[in-house]
Design a protein around this motif. Structure first.
Motif, PDB file in Angstrom:
ATOM      1  N   THR A 115     -35.716  59.129 -46.936  1.00 48.98           N
ATOM      2  CA  THR A 115     -36.924  59.652 -47.130  1.00 48.98           C
ATOM      3  C   THR A 115     -37.751  60.495 -46.088  1.00 48.98           C
ATOM      4  N   ARG A 116     -36.790  61.361 -44.117  1.00 53.74           N
ATOM      5  CA  ARG A 116     -36.975  61.609 -43.860  1.00 53.74           C
ATOM      6  C   ARG A 116     -36.551  62.971 -43.256  1.00 53.74           C
TER       7      ARG A 116
ATOM      8  N   GLN B 250     -37.279  59.845 -35.626  1.00 51.30           N
ATOM      9  CA  GLN B 250     -36.822  58.532 -36.083  1.00 51.30           C
ATOM     10  C   GLN B 250     -35.593  57.807 -35.681  1.00 51.30           C
TER      11      GLN B 250
ATOM     12  N   GLY C 165     -48.059  52.184 -41.827  1.00 54.36           N
ATOM     13  CA  GLY C 165     -46.211  52.285 -41.815  1.00 54.36           C
ATOM     14  C   GLY C 165     -46.142  52.585 -40.371  1.00 54.36           C
ATOM     15  N   CYS C 166     -45.234  53.643 -40.217  1.00 51.78           N
ATOM     16  CA  CYS C 166     -45.020  53.745 -37.991  1.00 51.78           C
ATOM     17  C   CYS C 166     -46.055  54.805 -37.831  1.00 51.78           C
TER      18      CYS C 166
ATOM     19  N   ASN D 156     -45.922  57.659 -38.910  1.00 49.09           N
ATOM     20  CA  ASN D 156     -47.047  58.356 -39.630  1.00 49.09           C
ATOM     21  C   ASN D 156     -47.966  58.648 -38.854  1.00 49.09           C
TER      22      ASN D 156
ATOM     23  N   VAL E  65     -33.873  53.245 -45.211  1.00 47.44           N
ATOM     24  CA  VAL E  65     -34.512  54.321 -46.333  1.00 47.44           C
ATOM     25  C   VAL E  65     -34.543  55.561 -45.890  1.00 47.44           C
ATOM     26  N   VAL E  66     -35.014  55.441 -44.268  1.00 46.48           N
ATOM     27  CA  VAL E  66     -35.602  56.877 -43.798  1.00 46.48           C
ATOM     28  C   VAL E  66     -34.622  58.172 -44.033  1.00 46.48           C
TER      29      VAL E  66
ATOM     30  N   THR F 149     -47.998  56.685 -46.839  1.00 52.90           N
ATOM     31  CA  THR F 149     -46.764  55.287 -46.628  1.00 52.90           C
ATOM     32  C   THR F 149     -45.523  55.317 -46.381  1.00 52.90           C
ATOM     33  N   CYS F 150     -45.831  54.059 -46.179  1.00 50.52           N
ATOM     34  CA  CYS F 150     -44.357  53.368 -45.767  1.00 50.52           C
ATOM     35  C   CYS F 150     -43.453  53.078 -46.500  1.00 50.52           C
ATOM     36  N   ALA F 151     -42.095  52.908 -46.779  1.00 53.06           N
ATOM     37  CA  ALA F 151     -41.001  52.984 -47.222  1.00 53.06           C
ATOM     38  C   ALA F 151     -40.620  51.625 -46.185  1.00 53.06           C
ATOM     39  N   ILE F 152     -40.405  51.394 -45.527  1.00 50.50           N
ATOM     40  CA  ILE F 152     -39.257  51.245 -45.072  1.00 50.50           C
ATOM     41  C   ILE F 152     -38.508  49.259 -45.372  1.00 50.50           C
TER      42      ILE F 152
ATOM     43  N   CYS G 248     -42.823  58.904 -47.208  1.00 43.20           N
ATOM     44  CA  CYS G 248     -41.864  58.349 -46.736  1.00 43.20           C
ATOM     45  C   CYS G 248     -41.516  57.067 -48.330  1.00 43.20           C
TER      46      CYS G 248
HETATM   47 FE1  SF4 Z   1     -41.749  55.128 -40.577  1.00 43.15          FE
HETATM   48 FE2  SF4 Z   1     -39.680  54.903 -41.100  1.00 43.15          FE
HETATM   49 FE3  SF4 Z   1     -42.404  53.816 -42.860  1.00 43.15          FE
HETATM   50 FE4  SF4 Z   1     -40.924  56.688 -42.892  1.00 43.15          FE
HETATM   51  S1  SF4 Z   1     -40.545  54.203 -43.246  1.00 43.15           S
HETATM   52  S2  SF4 Z   1     -43.547  55.227 -42.796  1.00 43.15           S
HETATM   53  S3  SF4 Z   1     -39.893  56.400 -40.945  1.00 43.15           S
HETATM   54  S4  SF4 Z   1     -41.347  53.320 -40.705  1.00 43.15           S
END
Ligand code: SF4
Ligand code: 5AD
Length: 446
Positions: free
Chosen positions: A170-171, A202, A13-14, A17, A166-167, A49-52, A83
């Motif tokens: 998740t955040r 974010q 992910g980003c 992370n 989704v952020v 992990t990421c969920a984007i 996430c």
């Molecule tokens: Fe980053 Fe967004 Fe992925 Fe979460 S969902 S890891 S904030 S890119």
């Protein structure tokens, strides 16, 4: 007493992370755990992990499959962070017996307890997912992996509620760190030899702590003695006052690069996405940026095939890209995310082939524009920061212009962390090639 475990963490992910993994290392080391460099040396594997987009999930499920054997043979403990953990707890814990526990982005202080419980030491839950309104991990000193750039989260969470994203789920909600704490950390980073700091959030430009807004924070960080370059990601166009543009334009240490996610060009689609700006407002903002920061980099994110986006509406995205000529763009197909407003209220009705047609067209268009912009830089002098030795071209260094363009420079006499003036001698796709003119004086007094 049981031997303390070795922890291995893998990051997806980003940049947030990447930074969070550095916090997690610090939290684990603080409990006396070892930090492993490979899965083979590890007792506990953490996947951050990421969920984007759906593809991010598929990657993790694939990785879990591949970890299955090591789990059985070595008795690995496996934890899912980040996430996807926050968003897919049931599926991960109930549907995948490799997964021992999950922890969301606001729960990392509890990680050692989760790890101990999963290894049968003491008792504890197998999930920590409470989102916090206050957690910023201030006081946790990240274990960074070195190099030229240091990541530094100045705010976390997002209150925007773009309908595709989704952020927020998740955040959680926005919260900002105390500016003095940020400045002190930047001073320490300079002392450790970091040349560049990238401020993360974010929705980084919604930063607000008391009277201190993001433009103020940028100036404060830029003023730290010895910091060569300051970057930031990821901003939202709605929080781009002219004070911020001017701060970037005026301050020599604030990099002349702005990432400005457009997402779509049509007003009805922008409204459905809840982006809170129009095509015209975005054009005006981009024009102000180009005018006040001449020669700066302007990059963007685009989503094609948002629910109900017609071919004619998509054309407005394309026209906007042709008109604004971004230096580069990340272009994505809309990917429906569980729990978002778009998933609950709108039908993901743009056919996959049509999404493919649109993304292929925009990627080709952007490639052409990037190529043309970069070609026009041949013959100019650019000041670059030397980031690292090139893996692919031994003897060469990967550098960046102030405007964020990758520039390959032969390494004679250079070391990572140098600032050098180079003449651009060639350009290929998104990459520039430079010839060193001189090692430049330091941009600030450090
Ligand atoms: Fe980053 Fe967004 Fe992925 Fe979460 S969902 S890891 S904030 S890119
Ligand atoms: N589908 C496709 N792309 C998405 N992004 C965010 N959510 C989605 C989604 N559901 C893109 C946006 C954002 C970037 C980080 O990812 O363009 O700016």
């Amino acid at each position: 007493m049981t031997k303390q475990p070795n922890i291995y963490i893998e990051t997806y992910g980003c940049q947030m992370n990447v930074y969070d993994s550095e916090l997690v290392k610090s939290i684990c080391a603080g409990r006396g755990y070892g930090l492993a460099d490979t899965v083979d040396e590890a007792d506990v594997v953490l996947l951050n992990t990421c969920a984007i987009r759906e593809r991010a999930h598929l990657k993790i499920y694939g990785r879990l499959q591949r970890l299955k054997r090591a789990k059985v043979e070595k008795g690995l403990t496996i934890g899912i962070l980040g996430c996807m953990a926050q968003n897919l707890k049931e599926d991960l814990l109930d549907g995948h017996d490799q997964v021992d526990f999950v922890a969301g982005p606001d729960s990392y202080r509890e990680l050692p307890d989760l790890i101990d419980a999963a290894r049968g030491i003491g008792r504890g839950p197998d999930a920590a997912l409470k989102l916090s309104r206050t957690e910023t991990y201030s006081g946790v000193d990240p274990i960074r992996s070195g190099g030229v750039n240091a990541w530094l989260a100045v705010m976390r969470g997002c209150d925007n509620m773009c309908t595709f994203c989704v952020v927020p789920y998740t955040r959680g909600r926005e919260r900002s760190r105390d500016p003095q704490g940020v400045v002190d950390e930047v001073k320490a980073l300079v002392g450790e030899g970091y040349k560049q700091v990238t401020l993360l959030g974010q929705n980084v430009n919604s930063y607000r702590h008391g009277e201190t807004r993001f433009a103020d924070l940028m100036r404060m960080v830029g003023d730290v003695d010895g910091v060569e370059r300051v970057r930031f990601t990821s901003p939202h166009p709605k929080d781009f006052p002219v004070e911020l543009i001017d701060a970037i334009a005026e301050h020599p240490n604030l990099c002349k690069h702005i990432h400005l996610p457009l997402q779509a060009g049509n007003d009805r689609v922008l409204d459905l996405m809840r982006r809170t700006y129009t095509n015209a407002a975005f054009r005006e903002l981009a024009a102000t940026i180009r005018e006040r920061i001449p020669g700066g980099g302007l990059t963007t994110d685009i989503i094609v095939g948002f629910p109900t986006e017609t071919a004619a509406e998509y054309e407005e995205t394309r026209t906007l890209m042709e008109d604004l000529r971004f230096d580069s763009a990340f272009i994505f197909k809309y990917s429906e995310r569980k729990g978002t407003v778009a998933q609950r209220r709108l039908d993901d009705d743009v056919p996959e082939e049509e999404k493919t047609r649109r993304i292929v067209e925009l990627v080709a268009l952007q490639k052409q524009i990037t190529g043309e912009i970069n070609e026009a830089l041949v013959g100019t002098t650019q000041r670059v920061l030397v980031e690292e030795a090139s893996d692919r071209r031994p003897g060469d260094f990967l550098c960046r212009t102030d405007s964020f363009k990758t520039t390959v420079v032969p390494g004679d006499g250079l070391v990572a962390g140098d600032i050098a003036d180079v003449e651009i001698v060639d350009s290929y796709g998104a990459t520039l090639f430079g010839r060193p003119l001189s090692a430049a004086p330091r941009a600030s007094s450090g």
